[in-house]
Design an enzyme around this catalytic site. Structure first.
Site, PDB file in Angstrom:
ATOM      1  N   LYS A   1       0.823  -1.211   0.000  1.00 52.72           N
ATOM      2  CA  LYS A   1       0.000   0.000   0.000  1.00 52.72           C
ATOM      3  C   LYS A   1       0.866   1.273   0.000  1.00 52.72           C
ATOM      4  CE  LYS A   1      -3.927  -2.332   0.285  1.00 52.72           C
ATOM      5  NZ  LYS A   1      -3.695  -3.779   0.231  1.00 52.72           N
TER       6      LYS A   1
HETATM    7  C1  LIG Z   1      -4.848  -4.816   0.896  1.00 56.47           C
HETATM    8  C2  LIG Z   1      -6.314  -4.965   0.993  1.00 56.47           C
HETATM    9  C3  LIG Z   1      -6.935  -5.548   2.100  1.00 56.47           C
HETATM   10  C4  LIG Z   1      -6.163  -6.261   3.197  1.00 56.47           C
HETATM   11  O1  LIG Z   1      -5.307  -5.448   3.903  1.00 56.47           O
HETATM   12  P1  LIG Z   1      -4.357  -6.122   5.022  1.00 56.47           P
HETATM   13  O2  LIG Z   1      -3.815  -4.942   5.753  1.00 56.47           O
HETATM   14  O3  LIG Z   1      -3.333  -6.902   4.299  1.00 56.47           O
HETATM   15  O4  LIG Z   1      -5.222  -6.970   5.870  1.00 56.47           O
HETATM   16  C5  LIG Z   1      -8.311  -5.566   2.178  1.00 56.47           C
HETATM   17  N1  LIG Z   1      -9.061  -5.035   1.199  1.00 56.47           N
HETATM   18  C6  LIG Z   1      -8.511  -4.479   0.102  1.00 56.47           C
HETATM   19  C7  LIG Z   1      -9.397  -3.897  -0.940  1.00 56.47           C
HETATM   20  C8  LIG Z   1      -7.122  -4.438  -0.042  1.00 56.47           C
HETATM   21  O5  LIG Z   1      -6.589  -3.895  -1.139  1.00 56.47           O
END
Ligand SMILES: *Cc1c(COP(=O)(O)O)cnc(C)c1O
Length: 381
Positions: free
Chosen positions: A185
């Site tokens: 992210k």
């Molecule tokens: C990355 C992501 C998640 C999960 O995030 P984590 O921090 O890895 O649990 C959930 N929903 C979406 C749309 C994502 O892109």
């Protein structure tokens, strides 16, 4: 394997993160919900204009925590897109509730408010919009639906940190919002997440659940003189080691997103000709949505998508696609009897999507190489 590889994404770290984590390591105060967590939470409250921000171990856990704190359980239905990561659906299933998949819009890949309304039943309790690529869903219409039908809105703003819809920060619009600080992210501490809300009761319950069902957080603030088991809970607290890294990243958020924006816009500009030739479809921006430039995704015809992806990867470009629609995945079919035809736009988008590398340190030279490769590949197939 080609001798050089341009990854899809890469974190943007510098001496600030190194110094911050080393300092915490040396103090020995590496547990959770300590000074670093407090500082990062205060920063988020201030920056995103919310009353409560609770750091968690992931966005998945933040969403799970939100549903737990809202008392969602067996017999309840939650509406979400099928075009999303498995986490959005898993947290619903973990509560014993039923995920109800709604269709997305072909332009933004975000939930279609009309289709949400179509799927509301007397059992519906929550709408979970996913802000794909950091482009906000149509939150005005979604919030209006929620008011009219008495529903909660829990935003999966995993990709939406630093983006806005209609002037409001994503994650700070619904009943609660959930952020991800996963390595892929924009703002990252490796693994991490946050739950944002303006609801005092929800925050109070979530704080207890996050801390194994105890009122330890109140104890740390001096509100009670010892802490004990007050409710059921789990363990979702983030370590101060990671919170220290996160705080530095949050401070760099504008810099990170500005660098990504320049890359996003350069792709868009240079690929316009390929779009005019009818080879690809460029992404669409909703004028009300201020992006954080998390993803650059193009679409192509279904027959050639996999060939284009393979050709890019053979040239050392970490292009990829996602998501395999959840409704027609093996679990979706087995559990709720969906077929691929149930959500045709979702199926079409998923089968035609190509994501290109985007991260602050991607050089102009690398980007030119990716763009030239695309033109060459399309000229040859
Ligand atoms: C990355 C992501 C998640 C999960 O995030 P984590 O921090 O890895 O649990 C959930 N929903 C979406 C749309 C994502 O892109």
């Amino acid at each position: 394997m080609p001798d050089r590889w341009i990854p899809l994404t890469k974190p943007y770290y510098g001496p600030e993160e190194e110094a911050a984590i080393l300092e915490v390591l040396r103090t020995g105060n590496v547990g959770g919900d300590g000074a670093q967590c407090k500082a990062a939470e205060a920063y988020m409250r201030e920056r995103f204009g919310v009353k409560h921000a609770l750091l968690t171990t992931s966005c998945t856990h933040a969403m799970e925590l939100a549903l737990m704190a809202c008392g969602i359980g067996p017999g309840d239905e939650v509406i979400l897109p099928s075009f999303t990561f498995t986490s959005t659906a898993n947290v619903i299933v973990r509560q014993g509730a039923k995920p109800v998949f709604a269709e997305i819009e072909e332009a933004t890949f975000n939930l279609d408010p009309a289709d949400i309304e179509h799927r509301i039943s007397p059992r519906t309790r929550v709408i979970m919009p996913v802000h794909y690529a950091g482009i906000g869903c149509r939150m005005n219409e979604i919030m209006d639906l929620a008011r009219r039908y008495g529903l909660l809105v829990i935003e999966d703003a995993a990709q939406g940190v630093g983006a806005k819809y209609n002037g409001q920060w994503l994650g700070a619009i619904g009943t609660a919002g959930c952020y991800s600080f996963h390595v892929t992210k924009n703002v990252t501490c490796g693994e991490g997440g946050a739950l944002l809300t303006n609801d005092d009761q929800l925050a109070e319950r979530a704080e207890i659940i996050r801390e194994k069902g105890t009122n330890r957080s109140q104890f740390l603030r001096g509100q009670v003189d010892k802490y004990t088991w007050v409710d059921w809970g789990s363990s979702f607290v983030l370590s101060d080691l990671l919170a220290a890294v996160l705080l530095q990243q949050l401070r760099k958020m504008d810099e990170i997103n500005a660098k990504r924006r320049a890359i996003w816009e350069y792709y868009y500009h240079r690929l316009e000709e390929l779009a005019l030739e009818g080879q690809i479809i460029l992404p669409t921006l909703d004028p009300l949505a201020e992006s954080n430039w998390h993803i650059f995704a193009i679409r192509t015809d279904l027959a050639r998508r996999d060939k284009v992806l393979a050709a890019l990867r053979a040239r050392g470009i970490g292009a990829t696609f996602h998501y395999i629609p959840l409704h027609s995945s093996p679990y979706g079919r087995r559990m709720w009897g969906y077929t691929a035809e149930d959500l045709p736009i979702t199926g079409r988008v998923s089968a035609s999507l190509i994501r290109l590398p985007i991260y602050p340190d991607l050089t102009l030279q690398e980007q030119e190489y990716i763009i030239d490769s695309l033109y060459e590949i399309y000229a040859g197939i």
